[in-house]
Design a protein around this motif. Structure first.
Motif, PDB file in Angstrom:
ATOM      1  N   ALA A 162       0.338  -1.400   0.108  1.00  0.00           N
ATOM      2  CA  ALA A 162       0.239   0.035   0.192  1.00  0.00           C
ATOM      3  C   ALA A 162       1.147   1.130  -0.346  1.00  0.00           C
ATOM      4  O   ALA A 162       0.156   1.473  -0.127  1.00  0.00           O
ATOM      5  N   GLU A 189       2.696   2.219  -2.718  1.00  0.00           N
ATOM      6  CA  GLU A 189       3.091   3.013  -3.737  1.00  0.00           C
ATOM      7  C   GLU A 189       2.198   1.680  -4.922  1.00  0.00           C
ATOM      8  O   GLU A 189       1.765   1.396  -3.893  1.00  0.00           O
ATOM      9  N   GLY A 190       2.297   3.057  -5.618  1.00  0.00           N
ATOM     10  CA  GLY A 190       1.755   2.182  -7.058  1.00  0.00           C
ATOM     11  C   GLY A 190       0.050   1.982  -6.921  1.00  0.00           C
ATOM     12  O   GLY A 190      -0.288   2.721  -6.673  1.00  0.00           O
ATOM     13  N   ALA A 219       3.397  -2.743   4.131  1.00  0.00           N
ATOM     14  CA  ALA A 219       4.520  -2.159   2.971  1.00  0.00           C
ATOM     15  C   ALA A 219       5.292  -2.634   4.254  1.00  0.00           C
ATOM     16  O   ALA A 219       6.050  -2.370   5.410  1.00  0.00           O
ATOM     17  N   ASP A 257       8.480  -6.491   6.524  1.00  0.00           N
ATOM     18  CA  ASP A 257       7.989  -6.715   5.547  1.00  0.00           C
ATOM     19  C   ASP A 257       8.543  -8.775   4.485  1.00  0.00           C
ATOM     20  O   ASP A 257       8.202  -9.101   5.468  1.00  0.00           O
ATOM     21  N   SER A 259      -1.398  -6.511  -3.207  1.00  0.00           N
ATOM     22  CA  SER A 259      -0.402  -6.285  -4.289  1.00  0.00           C
ATOM     23  C   SER A 259       0.986  -5.933  -3.699  1.00  0.00           C
ATOM     24  O   SER A 259       1.702  -5.258  -5.297  1.00  0.00           O
ATOM     25  N   ALA A 260       1.526  -6.766  -2.594  1.00  0.00           N
ATOM     26  CA  ALA A 260       3.103  -6.055  -2.454  1.00  0.00           C
ATOM     27  C   ALA A 260       3.785  -7.030  -3.461  1.00  0.00           C
ATOM     28  O   ALA A 260       3.224  -8.057  -3.667  1.00  0.00           O
ATOM     29  N   VAL A 308       8.409 -13.108  -1.473  1.00  0.00           N
ATOM     30  CA  VAL A 308       7.264 -11.531  -1.437  1.00  0.00           C
ATOM     31  C   VAL A 308       5.378 -12.495  -2.177  1.00  0.00           C
ATOM     32  O   VAL A 308       4.569 -11.544  -2.149  1.00  0.00           O
ATOM     33  N   SER A 327      -1.437 -10.567 -10.431  1.00  0.00           N
ATOM     34  CA  SER A 327      -1.023 -11.370 -11.838  1.00  0.00           C
ATOM     35  C   SER A 327       0.549 -10.078 -12.284  1.00  0.00           C
ATOM     36  O   SER A 327       0.227  -9.743 -11.938  1.00  0.00           O
ATOM     37  N   MET A 372       9.990   0.722 -19.721  1.00  0.00           N
ATOM     38  CA  MET A 372       8.834   0.752 -19.798  1.00  0.00           C
ATOM     39  C   MET A 372       8.235   1.699 -20.235  1.00  0.00           C
ATOM     40  O   MET A 372       8.249   2.859 -20.401  1.00  0.00           O
TER      41      MET A 372
HETATM   42  N1  LIG Z   1       3.405  -2.254 -12.165  1.00  0.00           N
HETATM   43  C1  LIG Z   1       3.510  -3.241 -13.450  1.00  0.00           C
HETATM   44  O1  LIG Z   1       3.898  -2.966 -15.024  1.00  0.00           O
HETATM   45  C2  LIG Z   1       3.124  -4.336 -13.197  1.00  0.00           C
HETATM   46  C3  LIG Z   1       1.994  -5.814 -13.439  1.00  0.00           C
HETATM   47  C4  LIG Z   1       1.633  -6.637 -13.730  1.00  0.00           C
HETATM   48  C5  LIG Z   1       1.778  -6.705 -12.540  1.00  0.00           C
HETATM   49  N2  LIG Z   1       2.721  -6.083 -11.472  1.00  0.00           N
HETATM   50  C6  LIG Z   1       2.013  -7.010  -9.920  1.00  0.00           C
HETATM   51  O2  LIG Z   1       1.114  -5.057  -9.491  1.00  0.00           O
HETATM   52  C7  LIG Z   1       1.745  -5.772  -8.124  1.00  0.00           C
HETATM   53  C8  LIG Z   1       2.520  -4.482  -7.023  1.00  0.00           C
HETATM   54  O3  LIG Z   1       3.454  -3.224  -8.068  1.00  0.00           O
HETATM   55  P1  LIG Z   1       3.523  -1.691  -8.265  1.00  0.00           P
HETATM   56  O4  LIG Z   1       3.396  -1.761 -10.315  1.00  0.00           O
HETATM   57  O5  LIG Z   1       2.675  -1.309  -7.436  1.00  0.00           O
HETATM   58  O6  LIG Z   1       4.754  -1.968  -7.545  1.00  0.00           O
HETATM   59  P2  LIG Z   1       5.750  -0.774  -6.702  1.00  0.00           P
HETATM   60  O7  LIG Z   1       4.988   0.284  -6.976  1.00  0.00           O
HETATM   61  O8  LIG Z   1       7.032  -1.030  -6.866  1.00  0.00           O
HETATM   62  O9  LIG Z   1       4.882  -0.773  -5.232  1.00  0.00           O
HETATM   63  C9  LIG Z   1       5.122  -2.824  -4.878  1.00  0.00           C
HETATM   64  C10 LIG Z   1       5.167  -2.095  -3.592  1.00  0.00           C
HETATM   65  O10 LIG Z   1       4.955  -3.493  -2.393  1.00  0.00           O
HETATM   66  C11 LIG Z   1       5.237  -3.214  -1.766  1.00  0.00           C
HETATM   67  N3  LIG Z   1       7.059  -4.629  -1.471  1.00  0.00           N
HETATM   68  C12 LIG Z   1       8.502  -4.779  -2.326  1.00  0.00           C
HETATM   69  N4  LIG Z   1       8.124  -5.582  -1.439  1.00  0.00           N
HETATM   70  C13 LIG Z   1       7.668  -5.351  -0.285  1.00  0.00           C
HETATM   71  C14 LIG Z   1       8.326  -6.693   0.695  1.00  0.00           C
HETATM   72  N5  LIG Z   1       9.700  -7.471   0.968  1.00  0.00           N
HETATM   73  N6  LIG Z   1       8.300  -6.071   1.960  1.00  0.00           N
HETATM   74  C15 LIG Z   1       6.424  -6.013   2.119  1.00  0.00           C
HETATM   75  N7  LIG Z   1       5.954  -5.089   0.846  1.00  0.00           N
HETATM   76  C16 LIG Z   1       6.958  -5.286  -0.525  1.00  0.00           C
HETATM   77  C17 LIG Z   1       6.329  -1.405  -1.591  1.00  0.00           C
HETATM   78  O11 LIG Z   1       6.219  -1.479  -0.410  1.00  0.00           O
HETATM   79  P3  LIG Z   1       7.697  -0.563   0.713  1.00  0.00           P
HETATM   80  O12 LIG Z   1       9.025  -1.211  -0.361  1.00  0.00           O
HETATM   81  O13 LIG Z   1       7.936   0.000   1.376  1.00  0.00           O
HETATM   82  O14 LIG Z   1       7.646  -2.282   1.160  1.00  0.00           O
HETATM   83  C18 LIG Z   1       4.848  -1.244  -2.603  1.00  0.00           C
HETATM   84  O15 LIG Z   1       4.054  -1.375  -1.817  1.00  0.00           O
HETATM   85  C19 LIG Z   1       2.882  -6.200  -7.981  1.00  0.00           C
HETATM   86  O16 LIG Z   1       2.683  -7.166  -7.561  1.00  0.00           O
HETATM   87  C20 LIG Z   1       3.584  -6.926  -9.400  1.00  0.00           C
HETATM   88  O17 LIG Z   1       4.355  -7.655  -9.289  1.00  0.00           O
HETATM   89  C21 LIG Z   1       2.890  -4.821 -11.642  1.00  0.00           C
END
Ligand SMILES: NC(=O)c1ccc[n+]([C@@H]2O[C@H](COP(=O)([O-])OP(=O)(O)OC[C@H]3O[C@@H](n4cnc5c(N)ncnc54)[C@H](OP(=O)(O)O)[C@@H]3O)[C@@H](O)[C@H]2O)c1
Length: 265
Positions: free
Chosen positions: A21, A23-24, A44, A71, A96-97, A119, A147, A206
């Motif tokens: 939660a 980011e993103g 997060a 974590d 979503s993490a 994770v 996914s 991207m």
């Molecule tokens: N963006 C894309 O293009 C895309 C496309 C397809 C699928 N997805 C999926 O969508 C989901 C969200 O991604 P996003 O795009 O929102 O990426 P993001 O902006 O990098 O956000 C990722 C989130 O996951 C948390 N996170 C990462 N590692 C963690 C850990 N070890 N423990 C707890 N929290 C953790 C981060 O928080 P902290 O760093 O504060 O821990 C952050 O809140 C992911 O599962 C990703 O695989 C993304």
């Protein structure tokens, strides 16, 4: 409260756990769910970002927000999240993490790739079993799992990440049928490229992207009606474009795309 809003909170409330939660996509889900009146547990690692979001959401909407700095690559920390929400009636999980990686797997950092599985897969499995069984006993609730378009075939130069998303896609499809009779809706969300912190952490570039707000809005609208959603035209286009090709060819095409997106070349 409008009828639609109260139907949503009756089915998926009063509390939702949103991982990722800070980011993103997770942050966008949190905002969208807060606007629908759900109380939130924000999860997060970066506590200061969770505090800021909690302040924003409590001042804008009349909801309760709890933050849970965690974590999810640590098994004991993951377990704490479950224990610390035991006093809440959680009707919705948004898992979503997650994070990605790119480049040749043999050159990748072994610890990072192992953490990715913790994770993206192991923590999600644990959350689904924990919150899913509590929802099933109440005969209502929802699980939203993230996914990816990469989850439908192997992806050279992002092999471990794509495999983690194939796991999530398969988990959501199977669990969706298992939990149907228990009144719990399971949704797999398979986005294409989304403008978040994801690309920088995965060391990907991207080109065309969609916004995380679109992902959250479309997914919440699909919850209970669909099993898999591809939010936005870009993920639909990628899905349709690849669907006619046999799987080995899809792997080749994705490999070309990923090679271009990886900064390791
Ligand atoms: N963006 C894309 O293009 C895309 C496309 C397809 C699928 N997805 C999926 O969508 C989901 C969200 O991604 P996003 O795009 O929102 O990426 P993001 O902006 O990098 O956000 C990722 C989130 O996951 C948390 N996170 C990462 N590692 C963690 C850990 N070890 N423990 C707890 N929290 C953790 C981060 O928080 P902290 O760093 O504060 O821990 C952050 O809140 C992911 O599962 C990703 O695989 C993304």
């Amino acid at each position: 409260m409008s009828t639609l809003k109260s139907q949503f909170t009756e089915k998926y409330g009063p509390w939702a756990v949103v991982t990722g939660a800070s980011e993103g996509i997770g942050k966008s889900f949190a905002r969208e769910l807060a606007s629908r009146g759900l109380n939130l547990v924000l999860v997060a690692r970066r506590e200061e970002l969770l505090v800021k979001l909690a302040e924003e959401l409590t001042s804008k909407f009349r909801i309760d927000v709890r933050i849970q700095p965690t974590d999810l690559s640590s098994k004991s920390s993951s377990l704490e999240l479950l224990q610390n929400t035991d006093d809440l009636e959680v009707g919705l999980l948004v898992a979503s993490a997650g994070f990605g990686s790119s480049g040749p797997l043999l050159l990748a950092d072994k610890q990072i790739e192992a953490d990715l599985i913790e994770v993206n897969c192991a923590a999600v499995l644990q959350q689904c079993q924990h919150f899913g069984s509590r929802m099933a006993s109440r005969h209502r609730g929802g699980l939203i799992l993230l996914s990816s378009v990469l989850g439908f075939q192997g992806a050279p130069y992002s092999a471990n990440y794509a495999a983690s998303k194939a796991y999530i896609q398969s988990l959501a499809e199977g669990l969706g049928i298992e939990l149907k009779a228990d009144g719990v809706d399971v949704l797999s969300v398979a986005p294409g490229p989304i403008a978040t912190g994801f690309a920088a952490r995965a060391k990907m570039t991207m080109g065309q992207t969609m916004t995380p707000e679109v992902v959250a809005r479309v997914s919440i609208a699909a919850l209970g009606a669909r099993r898999t959603v591809r939010p936005g035209w870009l993920s639909k286009l990628m899905g349709w474009g690849l669907s006619t090709a046999p799987r080995p060819l899809r792997v080749q095409i994705i490999g070309r795309i990923m090679q271009g997106m990886s900064k390791h070349q």
